[in-house]
Write a protein that holds these residues in place. Structure first.
Motif, PDB file in Angstrom:
ATOM      1  N   TYR A 155       0.838  -1.208   0.000  1.00 11.81           N
ATOM      2  CA  TYR A 155       0.000   0.000   0.000  1.00 11.81           C
ATOM      3  C   TYR A 155       0.871   1.255   0.000  1.00 11.81           C
ATOM      4  O   TYR A 155       0.644   2.190  -0.784  1.00 11.81           O
ATOM      5  CB  TYR A 155      -0.914  -0.029   1.211  1.00 11.81           C
ATOM      6  CG  TYR A 155      -1.862   1.139   1.317  1.00 11.81           C
ATOM      7  CD1 TYR A 155      -2.634   1.537   0.232  1.00 11.81           C
ATOM      8  CD2 TYR A 155      -2.002   1.843   2.513  1.00 11.81           C
ATOM      9  CE1 TYR A 155      -3.522   2.602   0.323  1.00 11.81           C
ATOM     10  CE2 TYR A 155      -2.875   2.903   2.623  1.00 11.81           C
ATOM     11  CZ  TYR A 155      -3.639   3.288   1.533  1.00 11.81           C
ATOM     12  OH  TYR A 155      -4.518   4.345   1.640  1.00 11.81           O
ATOM     13  N   LYS A 156       1.874   1.279   0.859  1.00 12.10           N
ATOM     14  CA  LYS A 156       2.773   2.432   0.909  1.00 12.10           C
ATOM     15  C   LYS A 156       3.498   2.620  -0.420  1.00 12.10           C
ATOM     16  O   LYS A 156       3.695   3.755  -0.883  1.00 12.10           O
ATOM     17  CB  LYS A 156       3.782   2.256   2.039  1.00 12.10           C
ATOM     18  CG  LYS A 156       3.196   2.361   3.438  1.00 12.10           C
ATOM     19  CD  LYS A 156       4.293   2.159   4.476  1.00 12.10           C
ATOM     20  CE  LYS A 156       3.775   2.292   5.891  1.00 12.10           C
ATOM     21  NZ  LYS A 156       4.841   2.083   6.903  1.00 12.10           N
ATOM     22  N   LEU A 157       3.908   1.498  -1.017  1.00 15.82           N
ATOM     23  CA  LEU A 157       4.595   1.568  -2.302  1.00 15.82           C
ATOM     24  C   LEU A 157       3.709   2.226  -3.360  1.00 15.82           C
ATOM     25  O   LEU A 157       4.155   3.117  -4.096  1.00 15.82           O
ATOM     26  CB  LEU A 157       5.012   0.168  -2.738  1.00 15.82           C
ATOM     27  CG  LEU A 157       5.803   0.014  -4.037  1.00 15.82           C
ATOM     28  CD1 LEU A 157       6.753  -1.170  -3.942  1.00 15.82           C
ATOM     29  CD2 LEU A 157       4.872  -0.193  -5.234  1.00 15.82           C
ATOM     30  N   MET A 158       2.456   1.808  -3.432  1.00 20.18           N
ATOM     31  CA  MET A 158       1.559   2.358  -4.447  1.00 20.18           C
ATOM     32  C   MET A 158       1.164   3.792  -4.128  1.00 20.18           C
ATOM     33  O   MET A 158       1.003   4.612  -5.038  1.00 20.18           O
ATOM     34  CB  MET A 158       0.319   1.474  -4.575  1.00 20.18           C
ATOM     35  CG  MET A 158       0.592   0.088  -5.143  1.00 20.18           C
ATOM     36  SD  MET A 158       1.482   0.095  -6.728  1.00 20.18           S
ATOM     37  CE  MET A 158       0.287   0.908  -7.792  1.00 20.18           C
ATOM     38  N   LEU A 159       1.004   4.113  -2.850  1.00 22.53           N
ATOM     39  CA  LEU A 159       0.726   5.508  -2.498  1.00 22.53           C
ATOM     40  C   LEU A 159       1.850   6.407  -2.992  1.00 22.53           C
ATOM     41  O   LEU A 159       1.604   7.481  -3.558  1.00 22.53           O
ATOM     42  CB  LEU A 159       0.565   5.650  -0.984  1.00 22.53           C
ATOM     43  CG  LEU A 159      -0.738   5.153  -0.350  1.00 22.53           C
ATOM     44  CD1 LEU A 159      -0.693   5.373   1.159  1.00 22.53           C
ATOM     45  CD2 LEU A 159      -1.958   5.844  -0.947  1.00 22.53           C
TER      46      LEU A 159
END
Length: 221
Positions: A88-92
């Motif tokens: 999730y952090k990567l895509m954010l």
């Protein structure tokens, strides 16, 4: 209407297969994927098979190699929440957003938001990816992350006038991916009061809009 049917089916937990959240992504261990792809924005944009592995759903996607699981195995997948949070952090980061509170799910613009917003606004297939992320959060133990992300996109599109090409997706899909009914209703109300053409607002019944408008006017006096 198609969007409404799709999101209603999702919220009512329809019994379709999901894709396996494997520790391997096309031969790459997920930890290596997180490390190698974190800032590789070109690959994240133009490769289309990784998103189904990172964010599995109870519905088919474009990666035919992803292995299906039975619905009951969702419980097992919840043990992979740590990796899901990293994904999730990567895509954010890819979208120019950062998670500023892991407990509440609050998000904000990242320092590189301008260039990443340009990409997001001009490659609208990312709206499908964000919808998948929101659905996956609801399935795999992060439903409290849904409303903060949707609230953020509502503010960016309706209040600040940014990301105009994904505004329809925010209203048709992101908004109705939120599983918590009270939170979803608050988000719809927020959208209504920030929508510039209220006579064309179709995301809740007119009678509800009338009540909200009346209460808003009464509160002024």
């Amino acid at each position: 209407e198609t969007a409404a049917i799709d999101m209603q089916n999702y919220r009512h937990d329809y019994p379709i297969l999901i894709y396996f959240y494997s520790y391997l992504l096309s031969g790459i261990y997920i930890n290596a994927f997180h490390n190698q792809w974190s800032k590789d924005y070109a690959s994240l944009e133009y490769v289309h098979t990784y998103i189904q592995w990172l964010f599995p759903l109870q519905e088919p996607g474009v990666n035919y190699e992803a292995k299906p699981l039975t619905k009951e195995e969702i419980k097992v997948l919840k043990t992979a929440k740590k990796n899901l949070l990293k994904s999730y952090k990567l895509m954010l980061g890819f979208y120019g957003i950062e998670l500023c509170n892991e407990e509440t799910g609050e998000v904000r613009r990242a320092p590189n938001w301008r260039e990443r917003y340009y990409n997001l606004n001009n490659h609208t297939h990312n709206s499908l990816r964000i919808t998948r992320i929101l659905k996956c959060q609801g399935n795999l133990g992060f439903p409290h992350y849904q409303a903060p992300l949707v609230r953020f996109f509502l503010e960016e599109t309706l209040v600040h006038g940014l990301l105009p090409n994904i505004k329809d997706s925010v209203l048709n899909y992101f908004l109705f991916a939120v599983l918590d009914k009270k939170q979803r209703r608050r988000l719809i109300k927020y959208a209504y009061f920030n929508y510039d053409r209220k006579d064309e607002f179709v995301w809740c019944p007119k009678k509800i809009q009338t009540i909200w408008s009346r209460l808003s006017q009464e509160s002024r006096f």
